[in-house]
Design an enzyme around this catalytic site. Structure first.
Site, short mmCIF file in Angstrom:
data_model
loop_
_atom_site.label_atom_id
_atom_site.label_comp_id
_atom_site.label_asym_id
_atom_site.label_seq_id
_atom_site.Cartn_x
_atom_site.Cartn_y
_atom_site.Cartn_z
N ASP A 116 48.02 43.18 24.23
CA ASP A 116 47.33 44.09 25.16
C ASP A 116 47.40 43.58 26.61
O ASP A 116 47.62 44.36 27.54
CB ASP A 116 45.85 44.26 24.78
CG ASP A 116 45.66 45.27 23.65
OD1 ASP A 116 46.54 46.14 23.48
OD2 ASP A 116 44.64 45.18 22.95
N LYS A 174 40.62 44.36 14.63
CA LYS A 174 41.33 43.38 15.47
C LYS A 174 40.87 41.93 15.27
O LYS A 174 41.68 41.02 15.31
CB LYS A 174 41.21 43.77 16.94
CG LYS A 174 42.07 44.98 17.31
CD LYS A 174 41.92 45.29 18.79
CE LYS A 174 43.08 46.13 19.28
NZ LYS A 174 43.12 46.24 20.74
P1 NAP Z 1 34.57 48.60 24.05
O1 NAP Z 1 34.83 47.23 23.54
O2 NAP Z 1 33.70 49.53 23.26
O3 NAP Z 1 33.95 48.46 25.54
C1 NAP Z 1 33.47 49.60 26.22
C2 NAP Z 1 33.17 49.24 27.66
O4 NAP Z 1 32.77 50.45 28.35
C3 NAP Z 1 32.02 48.25 27.81
O5 NAP Z 1 32.22 47.48 28.97
C4 NAP Z 1 30.83 49.22 27.99
O6 NAP Z 1 29.72 48.62 28.65
C5 NAP Z 1 31.45 50.26 28.88
N1 NAP Z 1 30.70 51.52 28.84
C6 NAP Z 1 30.68 52.41 27.83
N2 NAP Z 1 29.86 53.44 28.16
C7 NAP Z 1 29.36 53.16 29.39
C8 NAP Z 1 28.46 53.84 30.26
N3 NAP Z 1 27.91 55.02 29.93
N4 NAP Z 1 28.17 53.27 31.47
C9 NAP Z 1 28.73 52.08 31.82
N5 NAP Z 1 29.60 51.39 31.02
C10 NAP Z 1 29.90 51.92 29.82
O7 NAP Z 1 35.93 49.40 24.27
P2 NAP Z 1 37.37 48.79 24.65
O8 NAP Z 1 38.14 48.57 23.40
O9 NAP Z 1 37.16 47.67 25.58
O10 NAP Z 1 38.06 50.04 25.38
C11 NAP Z 1 37.60 50.47 26.65
C12 NAP Z 1 38.50 51.62 27.16
O11 NAP Z 1 39.82 51.14 27.38
C13 NAP Z 1 38.63 52.78 26.18
O12 NAP Z 1 38.60 53.99 26.91
C14 NAP Z 1 39.98 52.57 25.55
O13 NAP Z 1 40.60 53.80 25.15
C15 NAP Z 1 40.75 51.99 26.74
N6 NAP Z 1 41.89 51.15 26.30
C16 NAP Z 1 43.12 51.52 26.76
C17 NAP Z 1 44.21 50.75 26.42
C18 NAP Z 1 45.55 51.16 26.93
O14 NAP Z 1 46.56 50.75 26.33
N7 NAP Z 1 45.63 51.90 28.02
C19 NAP Z 1 44.06 49.62 25.61
C20 NAP Z 1 42.78 49.26 25.17
C21 NAP Z 1 41.69 50.06 25.53
P3 NAP Z 1 28.54 47.96 27.76
O15 NAP Z 1 29.00 46.57 27.45
O16 NAP Z 1 27.38 47.99 28.68
O17 NAP Z 1 28.35 48.82 26.54
#
Ligand code: NAP
Length: 278
Positions: A108, A71
């Site tokens: 998004d 991205k």
């Molecule tokens: P990312 O950049 O990897 O961010 C992950 C987030 O989750 C960070 O805030 C991380 O905190 C937190 N996290 C992970 N494990 C954790 C734990 N054990 N305890 C507390 N916090 C934790 O991922 P992303 O791209 O933002 O995506 C996040 C989620 O949104 C995913 O499940 C993805 O599938 C979903 N999503 C959905 C859509 C949709 O269209 N519905 C679109 C985009 C994303 P830290 O910073 O502390 O690691």
């Protein structure tokens, strides 16, 4: 009959990409609109990303979605970047122009907001604070869209506090960062509560937060859509909140790309959800 050479191609570039639901979504919209076109998953490693991207217009591609880990790189390689993609710091929708130039956008935040607008029509962004969990890539898009929609105050908590502090630095004083440990106490303050973390997703850690502060005047949404009803949404429903699942965001974020590449504005219907979940 459409000339074979003119049938538009689009796809999603990711690494991995097999999990993507976009090919099913685009197939459904192409078929239901009676359009010629193909949308394919493209498994492209970071090393091969630029070469592949530059070859695509010559192969008949009119555009592409990009997902993790491409991205940011996609935005850097683009000739034109929309303001919202610049602010989010990443692109997810690329359009190849006639002269070969690459136009990059990030839809998004649009998808997130449209999902809320369609499925929680009584929600007024300007009506009060939003509590946001998470400060990863998806959170950036959510924050930009909430601010643009007029949410006056965003209470942001992330396990790694420094990442939330960085976002507050980028997006200004409307964002108030709190410690992850203080989240339960802050929950009742949100007119909306939004989970942008991967907590609660199949195969990931569960969300173990104390959710007793949720109450019936709140709209609660989860970006996680696998499972569709997450533990957060289940608890929110029990507390009488209005809940919105994350699948709609995935569907609505794809609308602008489909429209640009295939010339028709697709509609999100219950059948669209079914097609993607099949
Ligand atoms: P990312 O950049 O990897 O961010 C992950 C987030 O989750 C960070 O805030 C991380 O905190 C937190 N996290 C992970 N494990 C954790 C734990 N054990 N305890 C507390 N916090 C934790 O991922 P992303 O791209 O933002 O995506 C996040 C989620 O949104 C995913 O499940 C993805 O599938 C979903 N999503 C959905 C859509 C949709 O269209 N519905 C679109 C985009 C994303 P830290 O910073 O502390 O690691």
């Amino acid at each position: 009959m459409t000339e074979l050479a003119k049938i538009p191609l689009a796809g999603v570039m990711g690494h991995p990409v097999a999990h993507s639901k976009s090919p099913q979504l685009f197939r459904h919209w192409l078929d239901s609109n009676g359009l010629a076109g193909h949308y394919v998953p493209l498994h492209v490693s970071p090393d091969a990303f630029e070469t592949t991207l530059r070859a695509m217009p010559g192969m008949g591609f009119v555009g592409a979605n990009v997902t993790i880990p491409h991205k940011q790189r996609a935005m850097e390689l683009a000739d034109h970047v929309t303001e919202r993609a610049t602010r989010i710091g990443a692109a997810n929708t690329l359009t190849f122009q006639q002269n070969g130039e690459i136009h990059a956008d990030n839809t998004d935040g649009f998808g997130f907001l449209e999902n809320l607008r369609q499925n929680a029509p009584h929600w007024r962004p300007e009506g009060g604070a939003a509590v946001v969990l998470g400060a990863g890539g998806a959170a950036r898009a959510v924050l930009v869209s909430l601010l643009d929609a007029g949410v006056p105050r965003i209470i942001l908590a992330n396990r790694t506090r420094s990442r939330a502090d960085d976002l507050a630095q980028s997006f200004g004083p409307a964002i108030e960062v709190i410690d992850w440990a203080d989240l339960a106490e802050a929950l009742p303050e949100g007119v909306s509560v939004i989970n942008t973390t991967s907590l609660g997703m199949s195969g990931k850690a569960p969300l173990t937060l104390d959710l007793s502060g949720l109450h019936k005047d709140q709209v609660v949404t989860d970006l996680v859509y696998s499972p569709l009803e997450t533990d957060l949404l289940r608890a929110a429903s029990k507390a009488g909140c209005h809940t919105v699942d994350g699948l709609g965001m995935l569907l609505y974020q794809a609308v602008p790309g489909f429209e640009r590449w295939f010339g028709v504005t697709p509609v999100v219907t219950p059948q669209t959800r079914k097609a993607v979940l099949a």
